[in-house]
Design a protein around this motif. Structure first.
Motif, PDB file in Angstrom:
ATOM      1  N   CYS A 247       0.830  -1.210   0.000  1.00 29.33           N
ATOM      2  CA  CYS A 247       0.000   0.000   0.000  1.00 29.33           C
ATOM      3  C   CYS A 247       0.865   1.260   0.000  1.00 29.33           C
ATOM      4  N   SER A 282      -7.799   3.872   2.911  1.00 24.71           N
ATOM      5  CA  SER A 282      -7.937   3.050   4.120  1.00 24.71           C
ATOM      6  C   SER A 282      -7.766   1.577   3.760  1.00 24.71           C
ATOM      7  N   PRO A 283      -6.524   1.066   3.807  1.00 25.92           N
ATOM      8  CA  PRO A 283      -6.314  -0.354   3.539  1.00 25.92           C
ATOM      9  C   PRO A 283      -6.866  -1.223   4.657  1.00 25.92           C
ATOM     10  N   GLU A 288     -11.026  -6.374   7.981  1.00 30.14           N
ATOM     11  CA  GLU A 288     -11.364  -5.487   6.866  1.00 30.14           C
ATOM     12  C   GLU A 288     -11.836  -4.112   7.327  1.00 30.14           C
ATOM     13  N   ASP A 293     -12.105   4.041   8.408  1.00 32.65           N
ATOM     14  CA  ASP A 293     -13.249   4.095   7.498  1.00 32.65           C
ATOM     15  C   ASP A 293     -14.283   5.104   7.993  1.00 32.65           C
ATOM     16  N   LEU A 303     -13.921   7.889   1.177  1.00 34.50           N
ATOM     17  CA  LEU A 303     -13.277   6.648   1.575  1.00 34.50           C
ATOM     18  C   LEU A 303     -12.878   5.841   0.337  1.00 34.50           C
ATOM     19  N   LYS A 305     -10.918   2.333  -0.588  1.00 36.46           N
ATOM     20  CA  LYS A 305     -10.601   1.131   0.174  1.00 36.46           C
ATOM     21  C   LYS A 305     -10.658  -0.102  -0.728  1.00 36.46           C
ATOM     22  N   TYR A 324     -18.542   4.714  -0.844  1.00 29.31           N
ATOM     23  CA  TYR A 324     -17.078   4.582  -0.868  1.00 29.31           C
ATOM     24  C   TYR A 324     -16.650   4.202  -2.276  1.00 29.31           C
TER      25      TYR A 324
END
Length: 377
Positions: A247, A282-283, A288, A293, A303, A305, A324
């Motif tokens: 990431c 937001s990894p 999860e 988030d 967001l 992701k 998102y």
């Protein structure tokens, strides 16, 4: 921005005062038996830490609505004091909801349940799973003893439960295979009928500081000088470190943009920075769903992701292109998605407002009360 910072500082002070007051109130409630006239008596046996308490706070926040709709009285006791036997916990609850630490041994887990049953023989026993991963590692141990198992997010495809994985979660399995990391195969048995006990509860939106922010109006999008917020921790277990390093490497494709990276900030400064960010990357963490988030949505940042279509949570903030923006898990479309969002302010505003509205509607409608009905009524 000065007014935003002032508001965040006041919010931090309010939370500190609230925590102090909540601790004192809990100590008082701890020594108070249920009223003889109460028809619904809810005992919460909890962990007094930030993540577990995000599950507990809404029971107190909506206490008046729970009392009005179901006649529910609420008491709370620390699991640590309960296990030590130092707590004169109220007895004869009609529902007991309890949390345990992530690594509580099986024999201790069963001992806790047996004591809860002994002191509350007519109670519906409910387990509150606050853990980050989606797995159901306690299903086999808890199944004979509980009526309901509440989890903040679950795999949409329930048939994946009870299947072997490399490591103990679906994320360990995926990223260990991707990066060639050795992991032992694990399998958490799912007893017949257990999935019928599975109940989805809310995630971090019900944390004390978030719930109060979502009661208000959507944050003004306005001028946002930071293109991408991406303060990402990397250190962790081998699969986690490999996943997060990928990431961080992806950020190199957008080096010409204004990207907030680096180590942790204090929470006030962190939220202030999010408010000034167009997009929040937001990894995954060890699960999860992440604090980030909800903090992004609370701050008016879009967001961004990895695809969450395999996850079910309620309220649902993972509607692709609406609340998102999903990424491929290999991040091959990362640069494309970032540049599209940075260059389209109207799209960013629409997605940010949709996401905020979804959580605003949840907290203002008192839907938590009806969501918890199977537990207490």
């Amino acid at each position: 921005m000065a007014s935003d910072r002032h508001g965040l500082i006041l919010e931090k002070m309010r939370r500190a005062i609230q925590r102090t007051g909540r601790f004192a109130a809990r100590k008082w409630l701890l020594n108070r038996p249920f009223s003889k006239t109460a028809t619904s008596r809810l005992l919460l046996v909890t962990i007094d830490e930030r993540i577990p308490q995000s599950q507990i706070y809404p029971f107190h926040f909506y206490a008046d609505a729970l009392r009005r709709q179901y006649g529910t009285e609420i008491r709370e006791v620390s699991i640590e004091e309960y296990e030590r036997g130092n707590s004169p916990a109220p007895r004869d609850a009609t529902t007991v909801c309890f949390q345990t630490q992530f690594h509580t041994p099986r024999d201790e887990l069963i001992a806790i349940v047996e004591r809860l049953k002994q002191q509350n023989p007519e109670a519906r026993i409910v387990y509150l799973d606050w853990f980050a991963p989606t797995d159901l590692r306690l299903a086999d141990a808890l199944d004979p003893h509980i009526a309901i198992y509440v989890k903040k997010h679950v795999l949409r495809d329930r048939s994946l439960y009870g299947q072997p994985t490399l490591g103990d979660t679906n994320l360990v399995d995926h990223f260990s295979k991707k990066f060639g990391i050795a992991e032992e195969t694990r399998l958490f048995p799912i007893p017949p009928g257990f999935l019928d006990k599975l109940h989805i509860g809310p995630s971090f939106v019900t944390a004390d500081f978030m719930l109060h922010r979502f009661l208000g109006a959507s944050p003004v999008v306005g001028e946002k000088p930071i293109d991408v917020h991406a303060r990402l921790g990397v250190k962790g277990t081998p699969w986690y470190q490999a996943m997060r390093t990928e990431c961080v490497d992806a950020l190199g494709t957008i080096a010409d943009l204004n990207v907030a990276t680096g180590g942790n900030l204090g929470h006030v400064a962190y939220l202030q920075e999010l408010q000034a960010s167009k997009v929040c990357f937001s990894p995954f963490g060890y699960g999860e769903v992440c604090w980030r988030d909800y903090e992004a949505i609370m701050s008016g940042s879009v967001l961004l992701k990895p695809d969450m279509s395999h996850i079910e949570t309620d309220p649902d903030i993972f509607v692709p292109g609406k609340t998102y923006v999903p990424l491929r898990w290999d991040l091959a479309d990362f640069e494309e998605k970032v540049r599209e969002l940075v260059g389209m302010p109207s799209l960013r505003e629409e997605i940010a407002n949709n996401a905020f509205t979804a959580l605003h509607d949840y907290v203002t409608s008192e839907r938590f009360v009806t969501q918890m009905r199977p537990l207490i009524a």
